[in-house]
Design a protein around this motif. Structure first.
Motif, PDB file in Angstrom:
ATOM      1  N   ASP A  18      -3.988   3.758   2.374  1.00 40.25           N
ATOM      2  CA  ASP A  18      -5.254   4.174   1.765  1.00 40.25           C
ATOM      3  C   ASP A  18      -5.789   3.168   0.738  1.00 40.25           C
ATOM      4  O   ASP A  18      -6.524   3.552  -0.168  1.00 40.25           O
ATOM      5  N   ASP A  25       0.834  -1.212   0.000  1.00 39.43           N
ATOM      6  CA  ASP A  25       0.000   0.000   0.000  1.00 39.43           C
ATOM      7  C   ASP A  25       0.867   1.259   0.000  1.00 39.43           C
ATOM      8  O   ASP A  25       0.484   2.292  -0.560  1.00 39.43           O
ATOM      9  N   THR A  41       0.805   5.872  -3.657  1.00 37.59           N
ATOM     10  CA  THR A  41       0.491   6.870  -2.632  1.00 37.59           C
ATOM     11  C   THR A  41       1.145   6.407  -1.323  1.00 37.59           C
ATOM     12  O   THR A  41       1.056   5.241  -0.960  1.00 37.59           O
TER      13      THR A  41
HETATM   14 CA   LIG Z   1      -1.123   3.979  -0.460  1.00 33.91          CA
END
Ligand SMILES: [Ca+2]
Ligand code: HEM
Length: 612
Positions: free
Chosen positions: A216, A139, A212
């Motif tokens: 998230d 992530d 990112t």
């Molecule tokens: Ca991320």
């Protein structure tokens, strides 16, 4: 509620570890950095107007404008940040040198001498812990590679004399204990992308990641809006594939290029927001669980609110998915990694999820170079070489190296994998990696493969990290280290002896090598340095996120009634509901000794708080 760790208490399997006479990490002079000023790396990114994003309940897909003051913090394709200035020998990008000005010792030699292959099992933690650790890693981090052909990085398996452009190949010593048999003298590797590659002449250079930085769920939804459109389906659902009447991530459009599809295989290969959903079967299973959760929640939401637009259903479900990921980290997982006492010190002690006022716009939420190319790679020592799978009265061993990028195994053994990862002890987070990952990695049909941990040492050097001693003194405020003998504070005698065989000077010891070799402190899985780096990183992600699901003045906060329901979506809930047909699961699935939850007794969450 300041729980104090017992001195040296975590050295369960390592009676030779020194007592941590400095009282563990409670006396750290180190303070997580809050940055009043823009990080220098931010100069590389230009972000436009944030007025549309300012009051939106939903994050942008590339995370621009999450931070309104520094709208480029943590966005896709931005640079990592550093805790300490690098020590590149040319001040820009060339590897650090040893104290006497010579090259640092050969990375594979360091790996085989100091970080030896050995499997020690963790007494407390299940293998699911490691699978979830990788979920967080995908992530928030990814090494992006420069334009080069991997095979060109070595001359066959032989050392090419001069390393080709864009490669960071490792020379394998002629008398290597394993590769010698096969005449292998080179391990190829492509260098990672830096600010220079993006036309941003930062000095010293910094590494850029194509994801990112925030936690998230970008590994499901993609790294920008365009990416997301590839995965968005109708009615707020994610696009999925259906195999044997079950839901899996979307099929990959280039299965032959992306997956290892062998003769007789079913050609199964998936696609998701991050390109690595197929990497290993337990990981594919966890990605699938979250994909199933999205589609189930989205359907319920639309049923409850038939007039809600498909876009709103998608966005709201994404918001819930991210909250669930955050809550599992805070309530069920992080304390096992760094120890509850350190969570308290880093103001991360969440046992019950409620509103907080923790958001601080001066905390830079970006991924740290020291985290991605240092501390968190230490997690590779928790990868299992083979997982025993029990299915239909039979037990088969899933040899991980035989099933990399072959998600078919996850499809054919979905529930048995989930059961197995919950009941199998995780290899302990320690100085040792497995023989399989550090000699045979990605071997396919060859008798030898790669060494993943040699790569970690090489990535540390690419990142230009100062040595272990500098980190201890400058970052943690430890007393000056004046001799090998002073290292007794952190390592066993055996480790120091092995280090002395390869490093000419104690200050030469690489940050990664020292960090992963350190005896654990308190109830953390890591020593002082890696605990501090990891705690600082999670603090940045949780406290530097304007869209934190619990920030009471934030645009992304849930109602009290919604929070109450979200609190019920635990890891065991996800396994029960989104496994194929599990009867029961552990109530604490990251822990080996845990009571059972009977799945049919588990009520669904109540959707009424989402009624418009
Ligand atoms: Ca991320
Ligand atoms: C079977 C499980 C796993 C496999 C096969 C695997 C494999 C890899 C590979 C091939 C890389 C890229 C190496 C490079 O070229 O620099 C990598 C990077 C990395 N891995 Fe793992 N890994 C696994 C599990 C984990 C776990 C459990 C953690 C954390 C606890 C972790 C953390 C990282 C990090 C932080 C990086 C650097 C960022 C990135 O490139 O994604 N990995 N891993």
């Amino acid at each position: 509620n300041k729980a104090k760790p017992k001195r040296g208490s975590s050295c369960k399997t390592c009676s030779l570890c020194p007592p941590r006479i400095d009282d563990g990490f409670f006396s750290l002079r180190y303070k997580p950095q809050s940055q009043q000023l823009q990080d220098i790396a931010d100069t590389c990114i230009k972000v436009g107007d944030c007025s549309a994003a300012k009051d939106s309940k939903y994050r942008t897909y590339d995370e621009t404008c999450n931070n309104l003051r520094f709208p480029m913090w943590g966005v896709t394709n931005s640079a990592l940040v550093r805790l300490l200035q690098p020590k590149y020998s040319d001040g820009v990008s060339k590897h650090r040198k040893a104290q006497d000005g010579s090259d640092l010792p050969n990375a594979r030699l360091v790996r085989t001498t100091v970080l030896k292959d050995k499997m020690v099992k963790d007494k407390k933690v299940s293998y699911l812990f490691s699978v979830f650790a990788q979920y967080i890693s995908h992530d928030t981090a990814r090494t992006s590679q420069a334009a080069a052909n991997f095979t060109s990085c070595c001359n066959g398996n032989k050392w090419p004399g001069q390393v080709p452009v864009n490669c960071t190949s490792t020379r394998i010593p002629d008398n290597d204990p394993f590769y010698k048999k096969f005449g292998v003298t080179c391990q190829g590797r492509i260098r990672s992308l830096t600010t220079d590659d993006f036309g941003c002449p930062l000095r010293p250079h910094q590494h850029v990641i194509p994801v990112t930085h925030f936690i998230d769920q970008s590994l499901i939804y993609g790294q920008n809006k365009q990416d997301m459109e590839k995965f968005k389906g109708k009615n707020g659902l994610l696009q999925v594939s259906e195999i044997d009447k079950r839901i899996f991530p979307k099929s990959n459009a280039n299965p032959q290029a992306v997956c290892d599809i062998r003769q007789g295989d079913r050609g199964i290969c998936f696609d998701a927001g991050d390109p690595r959903p197929n990497q290993n079967p337990p990981f594919t299973a966890l990605v699938t669980i979250f994909v199933r959760f999205h589609n189930d929640f989205a359907k319920k939401l639309l049923k409850l609110n038939p007039k809600m637009s498909a876009d709103d259903v998608f966005e709201e479900t994404r918001r819930v998915m991210i909250a669930v990921e955050h809550f599992i980290v805070r309530k069920e997982w992080l304390h096992l990694l760094i120890g509850r006492e350190f969570m308290i010190q880093a103001i991360l002690n969440y046992t019950n999820i409620d509103y907080d006022n923790n958001y601080n716009e001066f905390v830079n939420p970006s991924t740290l170079n020291e985290f991605m190319n240092g501390a968190y790679r230490g997690g590779h020592s928790t990868i299992i070489d083979k997982l025993n799978i029990h299915s239909q009265g039979k037990t088969q061993a899933m040899v991980l190296n035989d099933w990399l990028n072959r998600p078919q195994f996850a499809v054919d053994n979905f529930d048995p994998i989930l059961k197995s990862v919950c009941t199998t002890q995780m290899p302990k987070q320690d100085i040792h990696g497995s023989f399989a990952m550090n000699n045979l990695f990605f071997r396919r049909t060859r008798p030898f493969g790669l060494d993943l941990e040699t790569t970690s040492i090489e990535r540390d050097r690419e990142a230009g990290f100062a040595g272990f001693c500098d980190y201890m003194e400058t970052l943690l405020g430890e007393p000056k280290i004046n001799s090998w003998n002073d290292l007794k504070r952190y390592f066993t005698q055996e480790t120091i002896g092995n280090m002395r065989k390869v490093y000419k000077h104690w200050r030469d010891v690489d940050m990664y090598v020292g960090g992963v070799s350190e005896c654990p402190v308190g109830t953390s899985m890591f020593g002082k340095l890696f605990t501090a780096i990891i705690a600082d990183q999670f603090k940045r992600w949780l406290l530097g996120d304007r869209h934190s699901p619990t920030f009471k003045d934030g645009p992304g906060k849930f109602t009290k009634a919604q929070l109450k329901q979200l609190n019920k979506i635990t890891m065991s809930y996800l396994l029960c509901k989104y496994g194929d047909k599990l009867d029961h699961v552990p109530s604490k699935p990251f822990e080996i000794k845990s009571k059972k939850v009977v799945c049919k007794d588990l009520p669904d969450i109540d959707m009424t708080p989402w009624k418009l």
